[in-house]
Design an enzyme around this catalytic site. Structure first.
Site, short mmCIF file in Angstrom:
data_model
loop_
_atom_site.label_atom_id
_atom_site.label_comp_id
_atom_site.label_asym_id
_atom_site.label_seq_id
_atom_site.Cartn_x
_atom_site.Cartn_y
_atom_site.Cartn_z
N LYS A 183 -10.26 1.04 -0.71
CA LYS A 183 -10.11 0.72 0.72
C LYS A 183 -11.29 1.21 1.56
CE LYS A 183 -6.68 1.22 4.46
NZ LYS A 183 -5.46 1.98 4.85
N GLU A 198 0.83 -1.19 0.00
CA GLU A 198 0.00 0.00 0.00
C GLU A 198 0.88 1.26 0.00
OE1 GLU A 198 -1.86 0.75 3.78
OE2 GLU A 198 -3.57 1.76 2.87
N CYS A 250 -4.44 -3.29 4.19
CA CYS A 250 -3.93 -2.83 5.49
C CYS A 250 -4.93 -2.97 6.64
CB CYS A 250 -3.42 -1.38 5.35
SG CYS A 250 -2.32 -0.88 6.69
#
Ligand SMILES: *[C@@H]1O[C@H](CO)[C@@H](O)[C@H](O)[C@H]1NC(C)=O
Ligand SMILES: *[C@@H]1O[C@H](CO)[C@@H](O)[C@H](O)[C@H]1NC(C)=O
Ligand SMILES: *[C@@H]1O[C@H](CO)[C@@H](O)[C@H](O)[C@H]1NC(C)=O
Ligand SMILES: *[C@@H]1O[C@H](CO)[C@@H](O)[C@H](O)[C@H]1NC(C)=O
Ligand SMILES: *[C@@H]1O[C@H](CO)[C@@H](O)[C@H](O)[C@H]1NC(C)=O
Ligand SMILES: *[C@@H]1O[C@H](CO)[C@@H](O)[C@H](O)[C@H]1NC(C)=O
Ligand SMILES: *[C@@H]1O[C@H](CO)[C@@H](O)[C@H](O)[C@H]1NC(C)=O
Length: 524
Positions: free
Chosen positions: A192, A92, A225
Site C-alpha cells: 500500500k 483490507e 483503500c
C-alpha cells in the site's frame, strides 16, 4: 434461503459454460472476442478483532487469533466456489485487524520472498520459508477451490543499513495485498502506497504498480483503500498500464455526504469506465460497511448498518478489455439515450458572461438570489446557497470554481437542500486538493445543520449541476435515501464546464455531486 435463489442461476450458467468449453474450442474462441463474462465475488467480512491490539504477543498466539478470521475466509471461499466464482476479493486488515503499534503487529506479519525470480506455491512448498503460515493457508484455499484469491495481510521484509530507506529496526513492515492463482501459486503482491495513519506500516521504497493476469478475464490492477483518492499508483495503473479491472481491498470508514464507501466506489468505476471489485470490512460500530461489484453501468452492493453479518456477493459480469476506452477526459456518458437534454433545463439555461451570444437571454430569476453562507462539511469550509424555491437557477463560487445548479423540486418536502462549492486543499486526515460542486440535503432546517451526515431523504429534485473545473478528474456522486445508488442521465463536458443532469428518481436525494481531484495541487 436468499443465497440459494441467487446461487442457482449462476451455478447453472457456469456449468453451461463448462459444457460449452468441453464441446467445442472453435465456438469458444469466437465467444472470447464477443464479450466474455466471468463470475466475481467480494466478501464483506465481519471481522473478529483482537481486543488489545497494542499488547505484545508471540507468533503462536498471533496465528491463533488470525485463525478465527481465516476460518471464516475459508467458509466463504467454499461458498463462492459453489456459486461458480472464479475470483474472490477479501477486505483490507481482515485477517489481523487494526490499531496496532509497529512492535505489536510484528508477530502477525508473514514473510514474502521477492517474486521477480521465483515461482512459489506456498501450499505445496510451505517448507521453503519461515513465517509464511498465513500465505500457506490462503494458497491452499485457492488451490482446493480452484479460485483466484485476493487477500490483504501484514508482511515483513528484512533489510540492511546499506539500503538508505531501511528502518532502524532492520525490517520493512508493509500493508500488503497478495494474489493467488487458482492453483495456489503466489502471483502478485502490492504494498500500500497511501497509508492512512497506519504507524505500524512503512510506505514501500518504490511505488508498486501491480498487475496480474487471469485466464478468464485478462488483466487486473490492484490497490488498497485510501489509494483510491490519489494519483499514485491508482491513476497511473489506469492511464499508463491501461487497467480496466481493479481488485480493491478496503477498510473504509464511511463519511457522508460525499465519501460513503459505495458512493465513492460507484463514482470511481463510473469516472474511469472500469470494473471495480471492492471488498470492505463489516463493522457498523466503526462506520465500516459498503462493498460492491461495479461495472460501468451496473452496481451490486452491500451496505448494512443494522446487521452485524458479513456478506458474500457473487455475480457474473462482462470482461472489460483494454481496447475499451477508459478515458476520463472524454467521458460523456448518457445512461438514458432516449431522453435528450430536457426542455426544462434548456429554458432555464442562462448565458454565462464568458460565452458568446449564441444563447438566448433567459429571464433573470425574478426573486433575489438567496444568501450565501459557510459551513464546515467533512472538515472543509464549503460556500453554500440554500434552495428556497420550487425551481430556479443558482450559482456559487469559491476560488476559481463556479458551480451552477438548475433545479426543479418535484415534491416540495419540508427539507433543506443546499448547493455547495469547495475549491481548496483538504488538510484533515490526509492532504489532498478537492474541487467539488455538490447538491446535498442538510441535517435539519437550520443552516448550521448543512454538512451533517444523514442517510434518509424524501426530496425529489430534477437537476442539472455543472462546474468550470480546472481538473479533468471528476468523480460523479449520486446517492439516494437509505444509502442507495443511482446513475445520472448524462455526464460530460460542455465547453469549459463538466455537467451532470438527472430527472426522476426512485427515492429522496441525499447527495448529487461532482467531486473533482486536482492531483497536481496536492503538494503546495
Ligand atoms: C482504533 O483507533 C481509533 C482511533 O484512535 C478509534 O476510534 C477506534 O475505535 C479504534 N478501533 C478499535 C477497533 O479499537
Ligand atoms: C527457519 O527457522 C529455523 C529456526 O530459527 C531455522 O533453523 C531454519 O533454518 C529456518 N528455515 C529457513 C528456510 O529459513
Ligand atoms: C499455476 O498458475 C499460474 C498462473 O495462472 C501459471 O502460470 C502456472 O503455470 C500454473 N502452474 C501449474 C503447475 O499449473
Ligand atoms: C496502453 O495503451 C496505449 C494506447 O493504446 C498504448 O500506446 C500503450 O502502449 C499501452 N500501454 C501498456 C503498458 O500496455
Ligand atoms: C469559512 O470561509 C469564510 C469565507 O472565507 C470565512 O469567513 C469563515 O470564517 C470560514 N469559516 C471557518 C470555520 O473557517
Ligand atoms: C469559472 O468561472 C468564473 C466566473 O465566470 C471565473 O471567474 C473563473 O475564472 C472560471 N474558472 C476557470 C478555471 O475558468
Ligand atoms: C440555528 O442553530 C444555531 C446553533 O445551534 C442557533 O444558535 C440558532 O439559533 C439556530 N437558528 C434557528 C433559526 O433556529
Amino acid at each position: 434461503m436468499e443465497k440459494r435463489t441467487t446461487a442457482t442461476p449462476l451455478t447453472l450458467r457456469f456449468m453451461a459454460s463448462i459444457i460449452f468449453f468441453v464441446l467445442g474450442h472453435q465456438v469458444l474462441s469466437i465467444d472470447i472476442h464477443k464479450g466474455r463474462h466471468y463470475v466475481a465475488a467480494v466478501y464483506e467480512h465481519h471481522i473478529i478483532l483482537n481486543p488489545s491490539p497494542a499488547a505484545i504477543i508471540d507468533r503462536h498466539t498471533a496465528l491463533q487469533l488470525m485463525k478465527r478470521n481465516l476460518d471464516i475466509y475459508e467458509e466463504q471461499v467454499i461458498n463462492a466456489a459453489k456459486q461458480g466464482a472464479q475470483i474472490i476479493i477479501f477486505p483490507e486488515d481482515g485477517i489481523q485487524g487494526f490499531n496496532f503499534t509497529r512492535a505489536s503487529i510484528y508477530p502477525y506479519l508473514d514473510f514474502i520472498p521477492n517474486l521477480d525470480c521465483l515461482i512459489w506455491n506456498p501450499c505445496k512448498e510451505f517448507y521453503l520459508f519461515n513465517d509464511t503460515e498465513v500465505l500457506h493457508r490462503l494458497s491452499c484455499m485457492a488451490l482446493k477451490n480452484q479460485m483466484f484469491l485476493v487477500v490483504n495481510l501484514g508482511t515483513k521484509e528484512p533489510c540492511t543499513q546499506s539500503d538508505p530507506h531501511c528502518p532502524p529496526d532492520g525490517r520493512y513492515q508493509f500493508n500488503t495485498n497478495v494474489v493467488f492463482s487458482d492453483n495456489g501459486t503466489l502471483i502478485a503482491r502490492y504494498r500500500k502506497q497511501n497509508l492512512y495513519f497506519e504507524y505500524s506500516f512503512n510506505t514501500p521504497p518504490e511505488i508498486d504498480y501491480t498487475i496480474f493476469d487471469t485466464p478468464f478475464a485478462g488483466k487486473f490492477g490492484i490497490f488498497t483503500c485510501f489509494d483510491i483518492l490519489f494519483y499514485e499508483p491508482t491513476v497511473t495503473l489506469i492511464k499508463q498500464y491501461n487497467i480496466t479491472q481493479v481488485a480493491y481491498p478496503t477498510a473504509w470508514m464511511n463519511q457522508l455526504p460525499l465519501l460513503s464507501a459505495v458512493e465513492f466506489q460507484r463514482a470511481f468505476a463510473t469516472a474511469f469506465k472500469i470494473n471495480l471489485l471492492a471488498a470492505n470490512i463489516h463493522h457498523p460500530d466503526l462506520g465500516m460497511t459498503g462493498s460492491g461489484i461495479y461495472t460501468p453501468s451496473k452496481s451490486f452492493i452491500y451496505y448494512d448498518m443494522e446487521s452485524i453479518d458479513g456478506k458474500l456477493i457473487v455475480v457474473e459480469i462482462p470482461v472489460m478489455t483494454s481496447d475499451h476506452e477508459a478515458n476520463i477526459e472524454n467521458n460523456a456518458m448518457s445512461y438514458n439515450s432516449q431522453k435528450s437534454f430536457s426542455d426544462f433545463f434548456m429554458e432555464k439555461q442562462i448565458c454565462h458572461k464568458d460565452q458568446e451570444t449564441d444563447c438566448e437571454i433567459a429571464e433573470k430569476p425574478s426573486q433575489e438570489l438567496p444568501p450565501v453562507f459557510y459551513e464546515i462539511m467533512m472538515y472543509d469550509n464549503f460556500t453554500l446557497m440554500p434552495i428556497l424555491n420550487a425551481e430556479g437557477n443558482i450559482e456559487v463560487c469559491s476560488n476559481t470554481l463556479c458551480c451552477n445548479l438548475i433545479y426543479k423540486r418535484l415534491e416540495k418536502t419540508n427539507e433543506l437542500y443546499v448547493l455547495g462549492v469547495f475549491d481548496d486543499l483538504h488538510t484533515v486526515h490526509g492532504t489532498y486538493y478537492i474541487q467539488a460542486c455538490v447538491l446535498v440535503k442538510c441535517g435539519g432546517l437550520n443552516y448550521t445543520t448543512c454538512g451533517q451526515e444523514i442517510t434518509e431523504a424524501a426530496g425529489l429534485i430534477d437537476f442539472q449541476l455543472q462546474g468550470n473545473f480546472s481538473t479533468t478528474f471528476i468523480f460523479p456522486l449520486l446517492l439516494r435515501s437509505g444509502v442507495t445508488l443511482d446513475f445520472a442521465d448524462h455526464l460530460g463536458w460542455e465547453k469549459n464546464s463538466y455537467v451532470m443532469y438527472k430527472t426522476g428518481g426512485s427515492s429522496g436525494l441525499i447527495t448529487a455531486g461532482l467531486y473533482g481531484r486536482w492531483y497536481e495541487r496536492d503538494k503546495n
